[in-house]
Design a protein around this motif. Structure first.
Motif, PDB file in Angstrom:
ATOM      1  N   SER A  38     -10.448  -6.400   0.220  1.00  9.06           N
ATOM      2  CA  SER A  38     -10.184  -7.829   0.008  1.00  9.06           C
ATOM      3  C   SER A  38      -9.867  -8.111  -1.460  1.00  9.06           C
ATOM      4  O   SER A  38      -8.985  -8.921  -1.766  1.00  9.06           O
ATOM      5  N   GLY A  96      -5.674  -6.706   8.666  1.00  8.13           N
ATOM      6  CA  GLY A  96      -6.849  -7.442   9.131  1.00  8.13           C
ATOM      7  C   GLY A  96      -7.559  -8.131   7.987  1.00  8.13           C
ATOM      8  O   GLY A  96      -8.019  -9.270   8.111  1.00  8.13           O
ATOM      9  N   THR A  97      -7.631  -7.451   6.841  1.00  7.75           N
ATOM     10  CA  THR A  97      -8.224  -8.049   5.648  1.00  7.75           C
ATOM     11  C   THR A  97      -7.390  -9.230   5.168  1.00  7.75           C
ATOM     12  O   THR A  97      -7.935 -10.257   4.773  1.00  7.75           O
ATOM     13  N   SER A 100      -8.292 -12.192   7.236  1.00  6.39           N
ATOM     14  CA  SER A 100      -9.586 -12.792   6.902  1.00  6.39           C
ATOM     15  C   SER A 100      -9.546 -13.486   5.548  1.00  6.39           C
ATOM     16  O   SER A 100     -10.237 -14.481   5.342  1.00  6.39           O
ATOM     17  N   GLY A 102      -6.831 -14.959   4.455  1.00  5.22           N
ATOM     18  CA  GLY A 102      -6.086 -16.177   4.762  1.00  5.22           C
ATOM     19  C   GLY A 102      -4.664 -16.189   4.237  1.00  5.22           C
ATOM     20  O   GLY A 102      -4.035 -17.238   4.193  1.00  5.22           O
TER      21      GLY A 102
END
Length: 127
Positions: A38, A96-97, A100, A102
């Motif tokens: 992230s 996917g990160t 999450s 955004g």
């Protein structure tokens, strides 16, 4: 002294949460930065530095390219932080990160990009 070393090592990551690994040998500590997925994604967004004390619950609604995602995936593979067998799987982990965090990838939702990779519309290099 260790605090100064940590401050020096994390200068590039100002405003982002990052893991610092301390390796101690013969009572001498060496500092190395271990960025998470992230953190690398947020850094790829190239957002301005923010003050964590003042700005809370920030939304990262930027846009990054698929090349940025692939480069982040390669960094994660080198750091042995990916559970996937191939780079393709690691890229999907990073997407996917992105979801999450955004942000969008090439103006599309990361979920749509994952489907395109599964269907073979988007080619991911082998390594």
């Amino acid at each position: 002294k260790v605090g100064e070393d940590i401050a020096k090592a994390t200068k590039d990551w100002k405003g982002l949460r990052v893991t610092v690994q301390l390796t101690v040998q013969n009572r001498q500590a060496t500092v190395s930065v271990v960025p998470s997925a992230s953190t690398l994604v947020i850094k790829a967004l190239k957002e301005p530095v923010r003050d964590k004390k003042k700005e809370k619950n920030i939304v990262h609604n930027g846009n990054i390219s698929i090349d940025d995602v692939i480069s982040v995936a390669k960094i994660m593979r080198e750091a042995n932080k990916s559970f996937a067998r191939e780079l393709k799987g690691t890229v999907k982990e990073i997407l996917g990160t992105c979801f999450s965090v955004g942000c969008t990838v090439d103006g599309e939702s990361p979920v749509d990009i994952q489907q395109k990779i599964d269907e073979g519309e988007i080619e991911i290099p082998e390594n």
